[in-house]
Design a protein around this motif. Structure first.
Motif, PDB file in Angstrom:
ATOM      1  N   LEU A  92       0.858  -1.184   0.000  1.00 55.36           N
ATOM      2  CA  LEU A  92       0.000   0.000   0.000  1.00 55.36           C
ATOM      3  C   LEU A  92       0.897   1.237   0.000  1.00 55.36           C
ATOM      4  O   LEU A  92       1.618   1.495   0.964  1.00 55.36           O
ATOM      5  CB  LEU A  92      -0.909   0.014   1.227  1.00 55.36           C
ATOM      6  N   ILE A  93       0.868   1.983  -1.098  1.00 52.94           N
ATOM      7  CA  ILE A  93       1.656   3.202  -1.221  1.00 52.94           C
ATOM      8  C   ILE A  93       0.740   4.375  -0.915  1.00 52.94           C
ATOM      9  O   ILE A  93      -0.317   4.521  -1.526  1.00 52.94           O
ATOM     10  CB  ILE A  93       2.261   3.317  -2.625  1.00 52.94           C
ATOM     11  N   ILE A  94       1.137   5.199   0.054  1.00 51.25           N
ATOM     12  CA  ILE A  94       0.286   6.305   0.493  1.00 51.25           C
ATOM     13  C   ILE A  94       0.986   7.634   0.241  1.00 51.25           C
ATOM     14  O   ILE A  94       2.115   7.851   0.683  1.00 51.25           O
ATOM     15  CB  ILE A  94      -0.058   6.183   1.992  1.00 51.25           C
ATOM     16  N   SER A  95       0.302   8.525  -0.473  1.00 51.25           N
ATOM     17  CA  SER A  95       0.811   9.873  -0.691  1.00 51.25           C
ATOM     18  C   SER A  95      -0.232  10.871  -0.191  1.00 51.25           C
ATOM     19  O   SER A  95      -1.310  10.480   0.258  1.00 51.25           O
ATOM     20  CB  SER A  95       1.107  10.081  -2.175  1.00 51.25           C
ATOM     21  N   HIS A  96       0.104  12.159  -0.259  1.00 54.08           N
ATOM     22  CA  HIS A  96      -0.784  13.165   0.322  1.00 54.08           C
ATOM     23  C   HIS A  96      -2.076  13.342  -0.465  1.00 54.08           C
ATOM     24  O   HIS A  96      -3.173  13.319   0.081  1.00 54.08           O
ATOM     25  CB  HIS A  96      -0.070  14.524   0.436  1.00 54.08           C
ATOM     26  N   GLY A  97      -1.940  13.541  -1.765  1.00 53.30           N
ATOM     27  CA  GLY A  97      -3.116  13.782  -2.591  1.00 53.30           C
ATOM     28  C   GLY A  97      -3.257  15.238  -2.977  1.00 53.30           C
ATOM     29  O   GLY A  97      -2.687  16.132  -2.354  1.00 53.30           O
ATOM     30  N   SER A  98      -4.027  15.484  -4.027  1.00 49.43           N
ATOM     31  CA  SER A  98      -4.234  16.832  -4.532  1.00 49.43           C
ATOM     32  C   SER A  98      -5.502  16.856  -5.383  1.00 49.43           C
ATOM     33  O   SER A  98      -5.910  15.834  -5.948  1.00 49.43           O
ATOM     34  CB  SER A  98      -3.033  17.261  -5.380  1.00 49.43           C
ATOM     35  N   ARG A  99      -6.128  18.018  -5.473  1.00 50.78           N
ATOM     36  CA  ARG A  99      -7.272  18.172  -6.385  1.00 50.78           C
ATOM     37  C   ARG A  99      -6.807  18.242  -7.831  1.00 50.78           C
ATOM     38  O   ARG A  99      -7.607  18.095  -8.754  1.00 50.78           O
ATOM     39  CB  ARG A  99      -8.053  19.432  -6.024  1.00 50.78           C
ATOM     40  N   ASP A 100      -5.520  18.498  -8.018  1.00 57.37           N
ATOM     41  CA  ASP A 100      -4.936  18.580  -9.356  1.00 57.37           C
ATOM     42  C   ASP A 100      -4.765  17.159  -9.906  1.00 57.37           C
ATOM     43  O   ASP A 100      -3.955  16.378  -9.396  1.00 57.37           O
ATOM     44  CB  ASP A 100      -3.581  19.297  -9.278  1.00 57.37           C
ATOM     45  N   THR A 101      -5.524  16.819 -10.931  1.00 56.50           N
ATOM     46  CA  THR A 101      -5.465  15.453 -11.466  1.00 56.50           C
ATOM     47  C   THR A 101      -4.093  15.105 -12.040  1.00 56.50           C
ATOM     48  O   THR A 101      -3.693  13.939 -12.027  1.00 56.50           O
ATOM     49  CB  THR A 101      -6.535  15.254 -12.560  1.00 56.50           C
ATOM     50  N   SER A 102      -3.364  16.104 -12.518  1.00 55.50           N
ATOM     51  CA  SER A 102      -2.024  15.833 -13.053  1.00 55.50           C
ATOM     52  C   SER A 102      -1.075  15.423 -11.937  1.00 55.50           C
ATOM     53  O   SER A 102      -0.172  14.602 -12.135  1.00 55.50           O
ATOM     54  CB  SER A 102      -1.479  17.049 -13.806  1.00 55.50           C
ATOM     55  N   TRP A 103      -1.270  15.990 -10.736  1.00 51.27           N
ATOM     56  CA  TRP A 103      -0.456  15.618  -9.566  1.00 51.27           C
ATOM     57  C   TRP A 103      -0.656  14.136  -9.261  1.00 51.27           C
ATOM     58  O   TRP A 103       0.296  13.384  -9.055  1.00 51.27           O
ATOM     59  CB  TRP A 103      -0.870  16.475  -8.375  1.00 51.27           C
ATOM     60  N   VAL A 104      -1.919  13.714  -9.233  1.00 54.61           N
ATOM     61  CA  VAL A 104      -2.247  12.319  -8.954  1.00 54.61           C
ATOM     62  C   VAL A 104      -1.704  11.417 -10.058  1.00 54.61           C
ATOM     63  O   VAL A 104      -1.149  10.344  -9.780  1.00 54.61           O
ATOM     64  CB  VAL A 104      -3.777  12.145  -8.813  1.00 54.61           C
ATOM     65  N   ALA A 105      -1.824  11.858 -11.300  1.00 55.16           N
ATOM     66  CA  ALA A 105      -1.355  11.055 -12.432  1.00 55.16           C
ATOM     67  C   ALA A 105       0.147  10.819 -12.367  1.00 55.16           C
ATOM     68  O   ALA A 105       0.630   9.731 -12.721  1.00 55.16           O
ATOM     69  CB  ALA A 105      -1.721  11.742 -13.749  1.00 55.16           C
ATOM     70  N   ILE A 106       0.896  11.814 -11.909  1.00 55.06           N
ATOM     71  CA  ILE A 106       2.347  11.675 -11.805  1.00 55.06           C
ATOM     72  C   ILE A 106       2.715  10.603 -10.780  1.00 55.06           C
ATOM     73  O   ILE A 106       3.628   9.797 -10.995  1.00 55.06           O
ATOM     74  CB  ILE A 106       2.995  13.031 -11.449  1.00 55.06           C
ATOM     75  N   VAL A 107       2.003  10.578  -9.651  1.00 52.35           N
ATOM     76  CA  VAL A 107       2.245   9.547  -8.643  1.00 52.35           C
ATOM     77  C   VAL A 107       1.884   8.171  -9.199  1.00 52.35           C
ATOM     78  O   VAL A 107       2.642   7.200  -9.054  1.00 52.35           O
ATOM     79  CB  VAL A 107       1.449   9.841  -7.355  1.00 52.35           C
ATOM     80  N   ASP A 108       0.732   8.070  -9.850  1.00 54.42           N
ATOM     81  CA  ASP A 108       0.308   6.793 -10.434  1.00 54.42           C
ATOM     82  C   ASP A 108       1.323   6.311 -11.472  1.00 54.42           C
ATOM     83  O   ASP A 108       1.630   5.116 -11.556  1.00 54.42           O
ATOM     84  CB  ASP A 108      -1.064   6.939 -11.089  1.00 54.42           C
ATOM     85  N   GLU A 109       1.840   7.241 -12.256  1.00 55.83           N
ATOM     86  CA  GLU A 109       2.812   6.887 -13.289  1.00 55.83           C
ATOM     87  C   GLU A 109       4.074   6.305 -12.671  1.00 55.83           C
ATOM     88  O   GLU A 109       4.640   5.333 -13.179  1.00 55.83           O
ATOM     89  CB  GLU A 109       3.155   8.142 -14.102  1.00 55.83           C
ATOM     90  N   ALA A 110       4.510   6.881 -11.553  1.00 63.07           N
ATOM     91  CA  ALA A 110       5.696   6.372 -10.863  1.00 63.07           C
ATOM     92  C   ALA A 110       5.465   4.952 -10.370  1.00 63.07           C
ATOM     93  O   ALA A 110       6.339   4.080 -10.491  1.00 63.07           O
ATOM     94  CB  ALA A 110       6.061   7.283  -9.694  1.00 63.07           C
ATOM     95  N   VAL A 111       4.283   4.708  -9.831  1.00 62.62           N
ATOM     96  CA  VAL A 111       3.976   3.379  -9.307  1.00 62.62           C
ATOM     97  C   VAL A 111       3.790   2.373 -10.445  1.00 62.62           C
ATOM     98  O   VAL A 111       4.139   1.197 -10.315  1.00 62.62           O
ATOM     99  CB  VAL A 111       2.727   3.425  -8.401  1.00 62.62           C
ATOM    100  N   ASN A 112       3.276   2.827 -11.580  1.00 61.30           N
ATOM    101  CA  ASN A 112       3.115   1.935 -12.730  1.00 61.30           C
ATOM    102  C   ASN A 112       4.459   1.429 -13.237  1.00 61.30           C
ATOM    103  O   ASN A 112       4.525   0.399 -13.905  1.00 61.30           O
ATOM    104  CB  ASN A 112       2.366   2.649 -13.858  1.00 61.30           C
TER     105      ASN A 112
END
Length: 261
Positions: free
Chosen positions: A6-26
């Motif tokens: 389970l990888i936990i990050s802070h989060g943001s309303r900015d969808t690009s912020w979330v996408a960058i984290v998802d991309e790293a995990v992918n």
């Protein structure tokens, strides 16, 4: 026993912020195929920490390896999440975060801090600013904390990371400053008075309000170089996540009954 990550990050309303984290995990590559979930502390609907726990337990996971994707162990969020997951009995600072529903055993990992991979990432983001290494200082800028105990952890981690960056870059000096309590302007002036060009490196996962507004605001009227490039995106972050997961998996396998140590 079935492990999951389970990888936990802070989060943001900015969808690009979330996408960058998802991309790293992918980009994650583990030697052992285990379920992986990415969750956020807040602001991302359907991706809460509880959602991540439920998703893993729904796949039969009995042991959840938690990787807090935060830049410092001085973050109060790292502490409160550990408490809410049951990894510690009490938080060090009062929190509104309530205990999560979790049946699996929790194994809580470490945030980024001063990992060697992170030092390489920092230098990669600012190396283009360097023109005369013998007369330059890299200044790492992090969020920081005004809370006793947490502030000291920020300071220890940033100081050690700055030294790692200095060694791999070959630049004359490296230092750090925090936004809380604010030391950014003082540090820039200190190194400018010694004849150094100051290369400012934001120690944040991805770009946002702090890197685009707060840091430039604290630097107003000063002479410095700043590209605003954050740790993500970078191919080494999946490597860092994988290394944390592999270490925790090895430790967990060593604890299984009948396993030689």
């Amino acid at each position: 026993m079935k492990a999951g990550v389970l990888i936990i990050s802070h989060g943001s309303r900015d969808t690009s912020w979330v996408a960058i984290v998802d991309e790293a995990v992918n980009g994650l590559s583990l030697r052992e195929a285990v379920p992986v979930a990415v969750s956020f502390l807040e602001l991302v609907e359907g991706r809460s920490i509880q959602d991540g726990i439920d998703r893993l337990e729904g796949q039969g996971v009995t042991d959840i390896l938690v990787i807090p994707l935060f830049v410092s162990s001085g973050s109060t969020h790292v502490d409160e999440i550990a408490y809410a997951l049951g990894a510690k009995d009490e938080p060090e600072k009062e929190t509104e975060l309530e205990r999560f529903r979790v049946s699996a055993r929790i194994h809580y990992g470490n945030p980024v801090d001063d990992d060697p991979d992170i030092a390489i990432m920092v230098w990669d983001k600012i190396r283009d600013l360097s023109e005369n290494p013998a007369r330059e200082t890299v200044l790492l800028v992090g969020h920081g904390s005004v809370h006793p105990g947490f502030r000291q952890r920020w300071e220890r981690g940033m100081s050690s990371l700055a030294e790692r960056v200095r060694r791999i870059s070959g630049i004359a000096a490296a230092d750090y400053a925090l936004l809380n309590p604010d030391s950014v302007g003082d540090k820039v002036r200190y190194w400018r008075e010694r004849g150094h060009e100051v290369l400012v490196a934001p120690i944040f996962l991805s770009e946002g309000y702090f890197t685009k507004n707060v840091i430039p605001g604290r630097l107003k009227g000063l002479t410095y170089k700043y590209a605003g490039r954050t740790l993500l995106p970078h191919p080494l972050l999946p490597h860092w996540i994988a290394a944390q997961a592999e270490t925790m998996l090895e430790r967990l396998r060593g604890e299984e009954p009948g396993t030689e140590r």
